[in-house]
Design an enzyme around this catalytic site. Structure first.
Site, PDB file in Angstrom:
ATOM      1  N   HIS A  55      -9.923  -0.881  -7.042  1.00 54.90           N
ATOM      2  CA  HIS A  55      -9.552   0.202  -6.277  1.00 54.90           C
ATOM      3  C   HIS A  55      -8.721   1.079  -7.135  1.00 54.90           C
ATOM      4  O   HIS A  55      -8.767   2.402  -7.288  1.00 54.90           O
ATOM      5  CB  HIS A  55      -8.754  -0.252  -4.933  1.00 54.90           C
ATOM      6  CG  HIS A  55      -8.411   1.000  -4.153  1.00 54.90           C
ATOM      7  ND1 HIS A  55      -9.570   2.046  -3.504  1.00 54.90           N
ATOM      8  CD2 HIS A  55      -7.406   1.444  -3.597  1.00 54.90           C
ATOM      9  CE1 HIS A  55      -8.833   2.869  -2.905  1.00 54.90           C
ATOM     10  NE2 HIS A  55      -7.556   2.652  -2.913  1.00 54.90           N
ATOM     11  N   ASP A 101       0.941  -1.273  -0.073  1.00 55.86           N
ATOM     12  CA  ASP A 101       0.265   0.148  -0.065  1.00 55.86           C
ATOM     13  C   ASP A 101       0.581   1.186   0.130  1.00 55.86           C
ATOM     14  O   ASP A 101       1.494   1.448   0.863  1.00 55.86           O
ATOM     15  CB  ASP A 101      -0.838  -0.059   1.074  1.00 55.86           C
ATOM     16  CG  ASP A 101      -2.064   1.158   1.297  1.00 55.86           C
ATOM     17  OD1 ASP A 101      -1.921   1.923   0.411  1.00 55.86           O
ATOM     18  OD2 ASP A 101      -2.998   0.763   2.133  1.00 55.86           O
TER      19      ASP A 101
HETATM   20  C1  HEM Z   1      -3.874   2.810  -4.064  1.00 52.52           C
HETATM   21  C2  HEM Z   1      -5.370   0.266  -0.286  1.00 52.52           C
HETATM   22  C3  HEM Z   1      -8.280   4.052   0.930  1.00 52.52           C
HETATM   23  C4  HEM Z   1      -6.506   6.578  -2.843  1.00 52.52           C
HETATM   24  C5  HEM Z   1      -4.133   1.910  -3.184  1.00 52.52           C
HETATM   25  C6  HEM Z   1      -3.314   0.599  -3.334  1.00 52.52           C
HETATM   26  C7  HEM Z   1      -3.759  -0.065  -2.273  1.00 52.52           C
HETATM   27  C8  HEM Z   1      -4.460   0.437  -1.255  1.00 52.52           C
HETATM   28  C9  HEM Z   1      -3.248  -1.682  -1.773  1.00 52.52           C
HETATM   29  C10 HEM Z   1      -2.314   0.036  -4.415  1.00 52.52           C
HETATM   30  C11 HEM Z   1      -1.070   0.424  -4.407  1.00 52.52           C
HETATM   31  C12 HEM Z   1      -0.466   1.759  -4.314  1.00 52.52           C
HETATM   32  O1  HEM Z   1      -0.596   2.596  -5.374  1.00 52.52           O
HETATM   33  O2  HEM Z   1      -0.362   2.552  -3.251  1.00 52.52           O
HETATM   34  C13 HEM Z   1      -6.159   0.956   0.302  1.00 52.52           C
HETATM   35  C14 HEM Z   1      -6.949   0.613   1.464  1.00 52.52           C
HETATM   36  C15 HEM Z   1      -7.918   1.695   1.836  1.00 52.52           C
HETATM   37  C16 HEM Z   1      -7.793   2.522   0.726  1.00 52.52           C
HETATM   38  C17 HEM Z   1      -6.867  -0.583   2.169  1.00 52.52           C
HETATM   39  C18 HEM Z   1      -8.825   1.622   2.927  1.00 52.52           C
HETATM   40  C19 HEM Z   1      -8.563   1.091   4.103  1.00 52.52           C
HETATM   41  C20 HEM Z   1      -8.035   4.917  -0.066  1.00 52.52           C
HETATM   42  C21 HEM Z   1      -8.998   6.252   0.037  1.00 52.52           C
HETATM   43  C22 HEM Z   1      -8.321   6.993  -0.985  1.00 52.52           C
HETATM   44  C23 HEM Z   1      -7.279   6.087  -1.666  1.00 52.52           C
HETATM   45  C24 HEM Z   1      -9.987   6.432   0.944  1.00 52.52           C
HETATM   46  C25 HEM Z   1      -8.770   8.383  -1.376  1.00 52.52           C
HETATM   47  C26 HEM Z   1      -9.504   8.969  -0.963  1.00 52.52           C
HETATM   48  C27 HEM Z   1      -5.721   5.826  -3.304  1.00 52.52           C
HETATM   49  C28 HEM Z   1      -4.962   6.377  -4.820  1.00 52.52           C
HETATM   50  C29 HEM Z   1      -4.118   5.101  -4.994  1.00 52.52           C
HETATM   51  C30 HEM Z   1      -4.457   4.119  -4.260  1.00 52.52           C
HETATM   52  C31 HEM Z   1      -5.148   7.701  -5.211  1.00 52.52           C
HETATM   53  C32 HEM Z   1      -3.129   5.211  -6.142  1.00 52.52           C
HETATM   54  C33 HEM Z   1      -3.896   4.994  -7.333  1.00 52.52           C
HETATM   55  C34 HEM Z   1      -3.223   4.844  -8.787  1.00 52.52           C
HETATM   56  O3  HEM Z   1      -2.874   5.905  -9.131  1.00 52.52           O
HETATM   57  O4  HEM Z   1      -2.790   3.857  -8.923  1.00 52.52           O
HETATM   58  N1  HEM Z   1      -5.071   1.933  -2.148  1.00 52.52           N
HETATM   59  N2  HEM Z   1      -6.907   2.344   0.098  1.00 52.52           N
HETATM   60  N3  HEM Z   1      -7.359   4.889  -1.025  1.00 52.52           N
HETATM   61  N4  HEM Z   1      -5.324   4.427  -3.294  1.00 52.52           N
HETATM   62 FE1  HEM Z   1      -6.020   3.200  -1.651  1.00 52.52          FE
END
Ligand code: HEM
Length: 395
Positions: free
Chosen positions: A305, A214
């Site tokens: 996601h 993450d």
């Molecule tokens: C990407 C997990 C909540 C925004 C990711 C990734 C994971 C992840 C595993 C892929 C790896 C990475 O690029 O970091 C989670 C979990 C969440 C959560 C477990 C809640 C418990 C959120 C929330 C937001 C968010 C609330 C925004 C309001 C993003 C963004 C990316 C991302 C912007 C990168 C997407 C990209 O450009 O490829 N998240 N996330 N996430 N997450 Fe989350």
């Protein structure tokens, strides 16, 4: 009473075999300072144009402390509080005890300590500076996925305290909160953790408690400073500052357990083993959102996601700096885990809200994750030599 107490203590020492064993134990623990090359001695500079703890490589442990202002705290009182906190943080970040530190030995392990201060809306009201409050400094709009509990919401001030040692974090929090006791009361505290220092290669992306890598695709302030910092060109007291969103997001690990590995990888669009996109082989490969599988369907699910969180508009990106939490479960529960999901961006309304809105509309992860707390803060610029935190606003 005191004499009686001392006598009782003397009695206890005797009962444990006299004072000498106690004294000997103390002697072997001294001196408290670690050797000069110990990791615990590492420091992050406090003074500078930006506050530390935003684009600082995340330390292993964090405490987020939201405080409310006491009645009658005005601009002068805020300036006094800022002076006290600035001096404390300046000292603690350098591994020195605070002026009124009652446990000075605990300050000798700075372990990359950073303290990042933010203001809630009430600071501007208390200081009589409503006209300087950024328009985005208010609670986020309501989202359908939210199940917010007031005990994790809002706050007049926040201290984000991070270090590679938990004792260091506790000590800093205790000192800062104690010194602010006539100005503030504690509203909520959220503690978070990542892997402990030395357990993974430096630069390894963190894993959350769902097991996912993450933080792979994040903002680099070296490349895109304007996504996080208010620029001098924009002028105003916030130049060099930023905004901070703190969302407490619960994970339902029991229902997540019911999902097989392929289903888990579909939910995010990346592999669990190494965080690589389902269309690539290495963590930092660019996902191919157009790729189709043999069945003609998208390889990365339309509501995975990473597809939903990815924005067409590069100006909507923000810095994520999340920590895991793992509370004691309630009656009948196996766990109470999740993310203290923290983001920094120049403008909450232009960057964070559109992305959160998209995720609210559709995101496979919503099945297992629920926001239960939400708060927004303005993070003033750093204090340069001779300045106190928040000086550009309050002077
Ligand atoms: C990407 C997990 C909540 C925004 C990711 C990734 C994971 C992840 C595993 C892929 C790896 C990475 O690029 O970091 C989670 C979990 C969440 C959560 C477990 C809640 C418990 C959120 C929330 C937001 C968010 C609330 C925004 C309001 C993003 C963004 C990316 C991302 C912007 C990168 C997407 C990209 O450009 O490829 N998240 N996330 N996430 N997450 Fe989350």
């Amino acid at each position: 009473f005191l004499r009686g107490g001392a006598a009782a203590l003397g009695g206890a020492a005797l009962a444990l075999g006299g004072r000498s064993a106690w004294d000997a134990a103390q002697a072997t623990e001294a001196p408290a300072a670690p050797p000069a090359d110990a990791d615990g001695r590492a420091t992050v500079p406090f003074r500078g144009p930006h506050q530390a703890g935003v684009d600082t490589p995340p330390q292993s442990f964090a405490a987020f402390v939201a405080l409310d202002l006491a009645d009658g705290v005005d601009r002068d009182a805020l300036i006094r509080l800022m002076g006290i906190w600035t001096d404390d943080v300046d000292r603690l970040a350098a591994g020195k005890a605070g002026l009124t530190d009652t446990e000075p030995e605990l300050a000798q392990v700075p372990a990359r300590l950073t303290v990042t201060l933010g203001y809630g809306p009430a600071v501007f009201t208390a200081a009589g500076l409503e006209d300087r409050r950024p328009s985005w400094l208010r609670p986020l709009p309501a989202f359908d996925v939210d199940r917010l509990e007031d005990r994790w919401n809002d706050g007049d001030l926040i201290l984000q305290v991070c270090a590679d040692d938990e004792v260091t974090v506790s000590h800093a929090v205790r000192l800062l909160v104690k010194e602010a006791r006539t100005f503030t009361t504690v509203r909520w505290v959220q503690r978070g953790f990542r892997r402990a220092p030395g357990t993974t290669k430096p630069g390894t992306t963190m894993r959350n408690l769902m097991g996912q890598v993450d933080g792979t695709r994040n903002v680099d302030t070296g490349v895109d400073p304007g996504l996080v910092w208010h620029t001098d060109a924009a002028g105003g007291w916030l130049a060099g500052g930023t905004s901070m969103v703190v969302r407490r997001i619960a994970m339902n690990l029991d229902t997540w357990d019911e999902l097989d590995r392929a289903g888990r990888e579909q939910a995010v669009g990346r592999r669990l083993a190494d965080g690589s996109p389902l269309t690539g082989t290495a963590e930092h490969d660019e996902p191919d959102l157009e790729a189709k599988g043999p069945n003609g369907l998208d390889v990365i699910n339309p509501i995975a996601h990473i597809r939903r969180a990815r924005t067409e508009n590069a100006a909507e990106r923000f810095l994520r700096r999340a920590y895991n939490y793992d509370d004691a479960p309630g009656p009948g529960e196996l766990s109470a885990s999740g993310l203290v999901f923290v983001t920094f961006q120049a403008d909450v309304d232009r960057q964070f809200v559109p992305v959160q809105r998209k995720l609210d509309e559709a995101d496979l992860l919503n099945i297992w994750t629920t926001p239960i707390g939400s708060a927004v803060f303005a993070v003033p610029p750093g204090a340069r030599d001779g300045e106190y935190l928040g000086q550009a606003l309050l002077e």
